[in-house]
Enzyme design. Structure first.
Site, PDB file in Angstrom:
ATOM      1  N   GLU A  95       1.287   6.474  -6.665  1.00  0.00           N
ATOM      2  CA  GLU A  95       0.113   7.462  -7.132  1.00  0.00           C
ATOM      3  C   GLU A  95       0.663   8.835  -6.977  1.00  0.00           C
ATOM      4  O   GLU A  95       0.339   9.720  -7.816  1.00  0.00           O
ATOM      5  CB  GLU A  95      -0.738   7.439  -5.922  1.00  0.00           C
ATOM      6  CG  GLU A  95      -2.222   7.890  -6.285  1.00  0.00           C
ATOM      7  CD  GLU A  95      -3.129   7.714  -5.088  1.00  0.00           C
ATOM      8  OE1 GLU A  95      -3.312   6.517  -4.582  1.00  0.00           O
ATOM      9  OE2 GLU A  95      -3.999   8.644  -4.665  1.00  0.00           O
ATOM     10  N   LYS A 135       0.702  -1.099  -0.025  1.00  0.00           N
ATOM     11  CA  LYS A 135      -0.148   0.042   0.111  1.00  0.00           C
ATOM     12  C   LYS A 135       0.765   1.389   0.146  1.00  0.00           C
ATOM     13  O   LYS A 135       0.506   2.164  -0.700  1.00  0.00           O
ATOM     14  CB  LYS A 135      -0.835   0.159   1.227  1.00  0.00           C
ATOM     15  CG  LYS A 135      -1.759   1.321   1.345  1.00  0.00           C
ATOM     16  CD  LYS A 135      -2.913   1.382   0.392  1.00  0.00           C
ATOM     17  CE  LYS A 135      -3.409   2.774   0.279  1.00  0.00           C
ATOM     18  NZ  LYS A 135      -3.764   3.573   1.095  1.00  0.00           N
TER      19      LYS A 135
END
Lengths: 296, 296, 296, 296
Positions: B178, B171
């Site tokens: 991102e 993550k």
């Protein structure tokens, strides 16, 4: 509508087929017999030369050029400049430098021929799902092309974005952005791979299936990895195209900061660097400077 | 299956609702009365405290912690460590530092309680379309959670990715990626905006509708732009979270080159820099060095 | 030797004085009366125009152009092209684009006039300690200029580095390197300043007095800081010159990775960015993507 | 003054000799017989062990630790903690992580022993011209060491820069800056080398002799190049030390933008990357994405 299409290769061939399927009358030509034959089978009227193609079209003509940017496009445009007549229109759908579009528009304009530059994105998939198209030129000229643009485009994926050159400019920036996106995934993959006991491919599949980082490019990346998870079958030299470079140059000219887009481009340069002069210089300099970093 | 859920806020609330809808027996708790009430209406059995929640669950229990990473998570885990019994299982779904997962797993393991770390991506949209979930921990423990993981996840968007910490690690890398992706779009937008007569929003809509750069993040970006194309209603200070930083630190620790991910992080630092010491130093130094760049 | 010097300003004035002091016969001209007067006092024979300067020189003449790169240099070269005769020689000492040197050499060459491009570094200090000079052009032509080059240069700081354009190219790369060096110091300063209770200026003084990072630029930086340690008297917009940009463009054209030089250039762009479009886009996009980064 | 010196190796040996030459009474020790013998010849009183060294010193003692940072330093400090008495002082001159200094100061402080961290720069040359020294700790403790600090330092190259840890922090930032400086030169060298007919070494010699980019590091670089201009005798894997990494981590922790320092560090990571996973992924992904970049 009727469209002349110069170039029936990897990009032009599928585009022609998509247009025929949508009901357009496509007259095409290509110097490669195979490409010509494939397009004929797809319903394209194939001409033996550019001159023949021009003859087959009813004035006022619309001719779309879909050949390699650079010398090949230049040669086709030269020939068309001789053959076309006032009221005709030329669209350049190749990955041309947008800085050439103004000159070309002026040159054709002097003969009463309109010029439109179209950035075309979508690759192999575009044929099925439609392309992304950004057009530059006079509003009326882009409007005149709209029937074929709409048929080629994915839903909503076509627009006039500005004057001459704007279409190719948007495509160039798009490709530079694409470099940045792919580099981000590549670095993420390197991080995942560096952790013991972690399967990077599994993790990236989850990203693509349900995480914020999902995208068309990640889908393609996962597909590439699935066939060769250890990536033993590929090399390490990453190619780059003119469009990424032109965008980096334009950022410098405009004074727009693009640290990530430019870093992605330079990472590709590094990947192809066999001489490694900068690295060697650092190793040599550290040797001379000597002891100063030894008490680590 | 039955699941205890500590935290019914922005992330936990919608997750609880999705689980109830899928037929699970969810016992939840939250210190905020509003969050508790909303979840009760969604069919969650709401307990007044963590102790009450533990009482309501049938051993062997499974408790999912979905509160802010850091102090809040630490406090909940402390409390659970006192209350849970051998055979119970704890899952941490927050954006915790993966380097804490091993310690936590050891601590719970010493009491016979299992620990699983789950990276959860998907934000507001996850509630409807499902989340992306990456789990770290012992295979049997992750398997035991699979019924709720599968209900929470978008199709195909769940996997065990490795040992303790691997779930949060994936993550963290995801979030760092991102940052890189968003920065690439932001720089592309700056380039588009810098060209006279070009409408950046129109161009980016075409990208999203049919170009290779299309993605979930570009969809969100276009949506954000659509409401305020001139971006006059937003500030310039870009926040960043722990996960992006931890990934950048880990890249340094592992010696993995991540030029683009790290440049994206530093661009956010620059965006929040009000003192501008580096810039000021350069202006001052150029003044002293003086004439040497004046013959440009 | 005898030298005509067009441009007696911030760079040309001190250079003329240094040449006179070394015993050369310098005939100069400048459109600014002040500059002309100052040079006259330093022993330069001042002509009222370029034409008058050419008349005052004994053929075969050597004329050094030391005016602003770009339009000013172009205008002087145009005028000289009309006035000079076969056997004469022109040297361009300004910060001209090296890509212009070949064209200029060809143009002068067609009239039997030689052309040499000289990269000049050293700024205000050069007058006292000597400049750094890199010359491009035919070996014989550079040799012919050597008496003045040697007088201008600091000990050992002059060399012919290659054909036409090489002199300005080396200067351009030098300036790009300078951006990288200064940015490294500026970031180091920002780090030092960010630590509570640490006096950055004191630390940098130690660096300059005895550490490996000592340099001319650090000396200047420390001097700049000494007068205004809090840097309250300077702005934040860092200018950049053509030379840094041309080098970054050439790196792209050659495919040479220059991540640090280019990052330093883009940092200057960022420092002057008032619209902050990229940052605003990120803020807006994060708002739309919403909750997904809130569980930090 | 009297100083105990633990570590008489590459750094400690020359430092001891410099101190003896300046009239100090140096008692040293080293586990390597060669190092011990060389120092004895230079006038150092050599003890057979740390315990013996402590015995030979007159309280209140001052002991300087000059061994490898990390485990070696930790072991020496452990031993000294057992042996020293209230009123004694320990200085750590190695490249230790500054974040350890506070803990160490507290530990020694609990026993009434003072602790000072000293960043030492200068390498092989320091012995002759003096080192650059930045000290962290209580003002009185640094003052007490000043006689040896002054003898070790180049003129003006010593200062107390702050509390415990500040000395090593400044050294760490210094080394990170050094990476940035060297990378800038290395990229400049790569640019110079990429131009046909240009001799990069000649150009860099002029830079060092009279241009603004001149520095100690460029002097060393030119020296390194002079012996092997084609750099065929060196490898391509550029090492990096803890100090550069710690600084990059601290920039992240503080949220200070250091794009160039960090890019220089990552360039070293890239230079040592043999697996090339990121590059391979890009090659593979481009293959899958296929045709989309072929119309360049």
């Amino acid at each position: 509508m009727q469209l002349g299409l110069v170039g029936l290769g990897r990009m032009g061939g599928p585009m022609a087929a998509r247009l025929v399927k949508a009901g357009h009358d496509v007259v095409g030509t290509d110097t490669a017999p195979d490409a010509a034959a494939a397009s004929r089978q797809a319903g394209v009227r194939v001409a033996g030369s550019i001159a023949a193609l021009v003859d087959l079209l009813t004035p006022p003509r619309a001719v779309w050029v879909m050949v390699q940017a650079g010398a090949a496009t230049e040669a086709v445009l030269d020939e068309l400049a001789e053959l076309l007549e006032p009221g005709d229109l030329v669209a350049d759908g190749g990955n041309s430098d947008w800085r050439d579009a103004t000159t070309r528009a002026d040159r054709f304009g002097a003969r009463g021929v309109q010029f439109v530059d179209v950035g075309v994105s979508g690759g192999r998939q575009g044929w099925r799902h439609g392309y992304g198209l950004t057009a530059g030129g006079a509003p009326d000229d882009v409007e005149r092309l709209m029937p074929v643009l709409t048929s080629l485009a994915a839903p909503g994926a076509v627009a006039r974005v500005g004057e001459h050159g704007a279409g190719h400019f948007v495509k160039a920036v798009h490709n530079a952005v694409e470099y940045g996106l792919l580099q981000a995934y590549a670095e993420g993959f390197a991080m995942l791979s560096a952790r013991d006991g972690l399967d990077a491919l599994t993790a990236m599949r989850v990203w693509q299936a349900g995480c914020s980082a999902r995208s068309f490019l990640l889908e393609q990346t996962v597909e590439a990895l699935s066939g060769d998870p250890a990536l033993t079958g590929v090399g390490t030299a990453v190619a780059d195209s003119g469009m990424g470079r032109w965008t980096a140059e334009e950022a410098i000219r405009l004074g727009v900061a693009t640290p990530v887009l430019t870093a992605a481009l330079h990472a590709r340069f590094t990947s192809r660097d066999e001489q490694r002069r900068a690295d060697r210089l650092l190793v040599a300099a550290r040797g001379t400077i000597g002891g100063h970093e030894t008490h680590v």
